[in-house]
Design an enzyme around this catalytic site. Structure first.
Site, PDB file in Angstrom:
ATOM      1  N   THR A 127       0.986  -1.183   0.230  1.00 20.89           N
ATOM      2  CA  THR A 127       0.098   0.155   0.214  1.00 20.89           C
ATOM      3  C   THR A 127       0.330   1.671   0.154  1.00 20.89           C
ATOM      4  O   THR A 127       0.459   2.965  -0.204  1.00 20.89           O
ATOM      5  CB  THR A 127      -1.209   0.575   1.336  1.00 20.89           C
ATOM      6  OG1 THR A 127      -0.562  -0.458   2.421  1.00 20.89           O
ATOM      7  CG2 THR A 127      -2.267  -1.079   1.120  1.00 20.89           C
TER       8      THR A 127
ATOM      9  N   ASP B 249       9.446   1.511   4.719  1.00 19.15           N
ATOM     10  CA  ASP B 249      11.245   0.412   5.563  1.00 19.15           C
ATOM     11  C   ASP B 249      11.682   1.775   6.056  1.00 19.15           C
ATOM     12  O   ASP B 249      12.565   1.065   7.285  1.00 19.15           O
ATOM     13  CB  ASP B 249      12.223  -0.281   4.397  1.00 19.15           C
ATOM     14  CG  ASP B 249      10.718  -1.737   3.804  1.00 19.15           C
ATOM     15  OD1 ASP B 249       9.765  -1.405   4.864  1.00 19.15           O
ATOM     16  OD2 ASP B 249      11.463  -2.292   3.328  1.00 19.15           O
TER      17      ASP B 249
END
Ligand code: GLA
Length: 383
Positions: free
Chosen positions: A34, A170
Site C-alpha cells: 500500500t 521500510d
C-alpha cells in the site's frame, strides 16, 4: 553485536576511532503493498539491525567495507558513479549519491558496515543499511536532517540508484520506530502515529528461508499494474491520483471495466488500506479477535488477489493456526518468500516457536529460522 567489537575492528582496519550508528530492520503488521499507492502501513522496527562505523579521512575518498563481504570499495566523492555497480556497496553508495544530489556536502570517509538483518528475508536489510549509512555520512558534516527527510532520501537512493521502486515504509520505520509500538503511517502525508502493541504480546518472526529478491521484476510489475489501475479509475473520477483515492464504491462499480488482473491488484490495495486503519484501532483497543481476522484476510488477499505469496509462506501461515497463544499472523514484507509475522502471547511464545518450526518442517522439508522479537526504537547513534 557488541559495539565495542565493531569499534575494535574499525580501528584494526582504518587505524581510527569511529562513531557508530545503528538502524533497525522491520516487520510489517499489516498494510502490504500500500505504501507506493499513497496508502497506510503499520510496521514496527525490530531488534535485527545494521551498524555503520564511520570516521573522516583527509582526502576526498569514500571507502566502504563490510564485515560480511570481502573487499574495500573506494570512490572519488567528487566523481561518484551515477549508476549502480551491482555490488552490495550500492546501498551505501546510492545514499552518498542522493545526498550529494540534494546539495549535502560530504567529507572523505571510511565506513565499516555490519549487517545483522537477514538478507532477502523481507525484513528490510537494505533499508537498515541505507539509514545507518545516511546518518553516519551526515554526522561527519555535523548535519542534522529531520528523520522523515532521511527516510525520503534513503528511499530515493533505492529507487533511483539501486533500481527497486520500493515505497517509503521500510526507511521510515527504520528511522522512526518506537519501542513497544507499531507505527501507523499515512504514506501520502507522512503523518504517523505510534500504536501501542498490547503488553504481553510478542512478535514471532518465522523465516521460510525462501529468499526473495525485490530488484527482480515481480515487485516493479506490481507497481506498474497499480499505475495502470489508477489510469482506469481516473477516467471515471479525475480526482484519483493514486489507488489511495479509490473508494470501495468506485472499485465495485468498475469490476468489469478493466483487465481482471489489474482489478484484482486494485481490489487488494483499496481493501488493505481499510484493513490497516481498522487494525490500528483494534490494536490500540486490545481487540485481538479483530486483529486476527484482519491479518488472516490480509494474507488471503496477498495470496489470491495481489499474488505475492508462495507455497512456503502459505504453509507457515497455516502452521500457526490453532497453536496456543496465537493471536494473528500473515506474510510480511514484499513477498515471494521471506517471513511471516505472528502475534503471540508472551507466555506461549517459545513453545509456539518450537511447534511452528516442527509443523513447517513436516509440511515443506525446510528448517525455518524462528525468532521472538519485540518492537524497538528506530535509528540512533551508539558511540
Ligand atoms: C518492500 C518494500 C516496501 C513495501 C513492501 C510491501 O518491503 O521495500 O516499500 O512496498 O515491500 O508492502
Amino acid at each position: 553485536m557488541q559495539v565495542s567489537e565493531l569499534a575494535r575492528r574499525f580501528e584494526e582496519i582504518f587505524g581510527q576511532r569511529p562513531r557508530i550508528y545503528r538502524a533497525p530492520g522491520r516487520v510489517n503488521l499489516i498494510g502490504e503493498h500500500t505504501d507506493y499507492n499513497d496508502g497506510f502501513v503499520m510496521p514496527a522496527a525490530v531488534g535485527f539491525s545494521a551498524y555503520v562505523a564511520v570516521a573522516p579521512r583527509p582526502d576526498r575518498r569514500l571507502a566502504i567495507r563490510s564485515e560480511q563481504f570481502p573487499g574495500t570499495f573506494e570512490f572519488d566523492l567528487d566523481h561518484l558513479p551515477q549508476q549502480r555497480t551491482g555490488a552490495w556497496c550500492d546501498y551505501v553508495l546510492g545514499v552518498a549519491v542522493v545526498l550529494r544530489q540534494h546539495g549535502h556536502q560530504l567529507a572523505g570517509s571510511n565506513l565499516l558496515v555490519h549487517g545483522e538483518v537477514p538478507i532477502g528475508a523481507g525484513l528490510s536489510s537494505s533499508a537498515s543499511v541505507e539509514v545507518a549509512s545516511a546518518l553516519a555520512l551526515l554526522s561527519l558534516q555535523e548535519t542534522q536532517l529531520p528523520l522523515p527527510e532521511v527516510a525520503r532520501l534513503c528511499r530515493q537512493a533505492e529507487n533511483s540508484f539501486v533500481g527497486a521502486r520500493v515505497g517509503i515504509m521500510d526507511q521510515f520505520v527504520s528511522c522512526l520506530g518506537k519501542a513497544g509500538h507499531a507505527i501507523l503511517l499515512d504514506c501520502r502525508s507522512l503523518a504517523f502515529e505510534p500504536v501501542p502493541i498490547p503488553a504481553g504480546l510478542e512478535l514471532v518472526v518465522c523465516n521460510t528461508m525462501v529468499k526473495h529478491d525485490l530488484a527482480t521484476g515481480a515487485y516493479n510489475t506490481r507497481r506498474a499494474e497499480c499505475e495502470e489501475g489508477v489510469r482506469h479509475f481516473a477516467r471515471w473520477n479525475p480526482a484519483v491520483r493514486a489507488l489511495r483515492d479509490v473508494t470501495p464504491d468506485l472499485l465495485s462499480q468498475h469490476d468489469r471495466d478493466m483487465p481482471t488482473t489489474i482489478w484484482k491488484r486494485c481490489c487488494h490495495v483499496v481493501r488493505e488500506n481499510q484493513r490497516t486503519t481498522d487494525a490500528a484501532r483494534a490494536l490500540a483497543g486490545g481487540d485481538l479477535e479483530r486483529i486476527r481476522q484482519l491479518m488472516r484476510d490480509a494474507h488471503r488477499s496477498l495470496r489470491d488477489l495481489y499474488e505475492v505469496s508462495c507455497p512456503e509462506l502459505d504453509a507457515m501461515v497455516e502452521a500457526a493456526e490453532g497453536l496456543p497463544g496465537f493471536c494473528g499472523g500473515r506474510m510480511t514484507g514484499g513477498g515471494f518468500g521471506g517471513c511471516t509475522i505472528n502475534l503471540v502471547r508472551r507466555e506461549n511464545a517459545s513453545d509456539f516457536a518450537v511447534k511452528i518450526a516442527e509443523r513447517f518442517r513436516r509440511a515443506t522439508g525446510i528448517s525455518p529460522q524462528v525468532d521472538c522479537c519485540s518492537a524497538e526504537d528506530g535509528a540512533a547513534r551508539l558511540a
